[in-house]
Motif scaffolding. Structure first.
Motif, short mmCIF file in Angstrom:
data_model
loop_
_atom_site.label_atom_id
_atom_site.label_comp_id
_atom_site.label_asym_id
_atom_site.label_seq_id
_atom_site.Cartn_x
_atom_site.Cartn_y
_atom_site.Cartn_z
N ARG A 127 0.74 -1.25 -0.10
CA ARG A 127 -0.03 -0.02 0.06
C ARG A 127 0.96 1.14 0.02
O ARG A 127 0.49 2.23 -0.94
N LEU A 128 1.97 1.46 0.85
CA LEU A 128 2.62 2.31 0.76
C LEU A 128 3.40 2.51 -0.51
O LEU A 128 3.38 3.68 -0.95
N ALA A 129 3.86 1.63 -1.22
CA ALA A 129 4.50 1.71 -2.23
C ALA A 129 3.71 2.42 -3.37
O ALA A 129 4.08 3.26 -4.31
N PHE A 130 2.52 1.58 -3.56
CA PHE A 130 1.50 2.17 -4.46
C PHE A 130 1.14 3.58 -4.41
O PHE A 130 1.08 4.14 -5.13
N VAL A 131 0.87 3.74 -3.17
CA VAL A 131 0.05 5.16 -2.78
C VAL A 131 1.23 6.27 -3.27
O VAL A 131 0.97 7.27 -3.69
N LEU A 132 2.63 5.99 -2.63
CA LEU A 132 3.61 7.11 -2.62
C LEU A 132 3.99 7.24 -4.20
O LEU A 132 4.20 8.31 -4.51
N HIS A 133 4.24 6.09 -4.58
CA HIS A 133 4.74 6.22 -6.36
C HIS A 133 3.61 6.64 -7.21
O HIS A 133 3.71 7.61 -7.88
N ASP A 134 2.42 5.86 -7.33
CA ASP A 134 1.36 5.91 -8.35
C ASP A 134 0.65 7.26 -8.12
O ASP A 134 0.04 7.76 -9.00
N MET A 135 0.43 7.57 -6.78
CA MET A 135 -0.55 8.67 -6.47
C MET A 135 0.01 10.10 -6.12
O MET A 135 -0.38 11.13 -6.39
N PHE A 136 1.41 9.97 -5.66
CA PHE A 136 2.31 11.05 -5.39
C PHE A 136 3.68 11.09 -5.85
O PHE A 136 4.57 12.25 -5.43
N ALA A 137 4.09 10.46 -7.01
CA ALA A 137 5.07 10.55 -7.39
C ALA A 137 6.60 10.51 -6.83
O ALA A 137 7.31 11.03 -7.22
N VAL A 138 6.41 9.62 -5.79
CA VAL A 138 7.67 9.56 -4.98
C VAL A 138 8.55 8.55 -5.61
O VAL A 138 7.87 7.37 -5.74
N PRO A 139 9.65 8.91 -5.93
CA PRO A 139 10.70 7.79 -6.51
C PRO A 139 10.83 6.66 -5.58
O PRO A 139 10.76 6.61 -4.34
N PHE A 140 10.95 5.53 -6.26
CA PHE A 140 11.23 4.11 -5.41
C PHE A 140 12.64 4.27 -4.62
O PHE A 140 12.66 3.41 -3.53
N GLU A 141 13.55 4.99 -5.04
CA GLU A 141 14.61 5.26 -4.15
C GLU A 141 14.66 5.85 -2.76
O GLU A 141 15.34 5.61 -1.82
N GLU A 142 13.39 6.56 -2.73
CA GLU A 142 13.10 7.20 -1.58
C GLU A 142 11.89 6.15 -0.49
O GLU A 142 11.94 6.29 0.59
N ILE A 143 11.19 5.45 -1.39
CA ILE A 143 10.05 4.52 -0.74
C ILE A 143 11.06 3.38 -0.21
O ILE A 143 10.67 2.84 0.81
#
Length: 296
Positions: A127-143
């Motif tokens: 959920r965190l990975a999907f919400v942050l990346h797909d909804m808020f464009a947070v890079p995977f390097e930060e996730i």
């Protein structure tokens, strides 16, 4: 910069980002009240932190809130002795499109109940990975550090979540007037006990989810137009207590008698037919909803 000046600067930056932080937390937790608590918890952490080395204050604040939400999700999993058949999120209720800017900000990008229900089925890390990346464009390097994975593994978490969302979360029609027309037809048919009319407004694979709270006999999942229509006929007796409302930005209703909410019903309408009905009747969570003004 003195300590007082730095605290004032940090307070201003946090308030500037509060709307985004609430939106992140709501998508992570599926509850406005828990989202507000998470944002407040994040502020307590931020206010004690050394921000001297922070280059991107917005990204850093998002990370802090996300970590708080991740802890909440993990704690929620540990407390749940037996998984519920369905756990509906806490809906956001309003009267008309645009009548509540604060709610509109939380629901930007149309976070419908059907999507939130699917998010409830993901692991906390997914959920965190999907919400942050797909909804808020947070890079995977930060996730990646948040979920204690490599960036590649974090990407896989989001990919698994994305496949589930695409397969199980229908996209609602964008026309609110059309949504309302279909929902009104549903309620009219339920009121009249017109089984055929009910089937006509339901998608053949419609899903009805009802969450009455932990241990409730009223927590059920039904599928198929005829099955759901048979259950919907019982809604007819509630027709006098129906109040039209927007539920997570889509056509829905609040059922209330003598000022006491009995249930909130959210509908997902796609291509002119109802593909999902989500009913929250958990008394504890209903008491926490802001339903002011719906009788006006």
């Amino acid at each position: 910069m003195t300590a007082v000046d730095e605290h004032e600067w940090l307070t201003q930056r946090f308030e500037e980002h509060r709307t985004r932080l609430r939106a992140v937390a709501y998508r992570m937790l599926g509850s406005v009240s828990e989202a507000d608590d998470a944002v407040q918890d994040a502020w307590l952490r931020v206010s004690r932190a050394d921000t001297g080395a922070v280059e991107n204050i917005g990204g850093w604040l998002t990370t802090v809130v996300a970590r708080v939400c991740l802890n909440v999700l993990r704690s929620r999993e540990r407390r749940r002795e037996e998984p519920l058949d369905v756990r509906l999120p806490e809906p956001v209720i309003s009267r008309e499109p645009g009548d509540d800017p604060e709610h509109a900000a939380v629901l930007a990008d149309s976070v419908g109940l059907a999507l939130l229900v699917v998010l409830e089925t993901l692991t906390p890390a997914e959920r965190l990975a999907f919400v942050l990346h797909d909804m808020f464009a947070v890079p995977f390097e930060e996730i990646a550090p948040m979920v204690e994975r490599s960036p590649a593994a974090a990407r896989q978490l989001a990919s698994r979540a994305r496949r589930r969302v695409r397969g199980q979360a229908p996209v609602p029609d964008p026309d609110h007037a059309r949504q309302r027309e279909v929902v009104e037809a549903f309620f009219a048919a339920a009121r009249d006990g017109d089984f055929d009319a009910l089937v006509a407004v339901l998608h053949p694979d419609v899903v009805l989810r009802s969450d009455g709270g932990p241990g409730s006999r009223h927590t059920v999942v039904l599928t198929g137009a005829e099955t759901v229509a048979g259950q919907a006929v019982t809604f007819g007796r509630l027709y006098p207590f129906m109040r039209p409302a927007l539920v997570n930005g889509a056509a829905g209703a609040v059922v209330a008698a003598q000022g006491r909410p009995i249930s909130v019903m959210g509908f997902t309408v796609t291509d002119g037919r109802i593909v999902a009905v989500d009913v929250l009747s958990d008394p504890d969570r209903l008491r926490r909803l802001d339903l002011a003004g719906l009788d006006a």
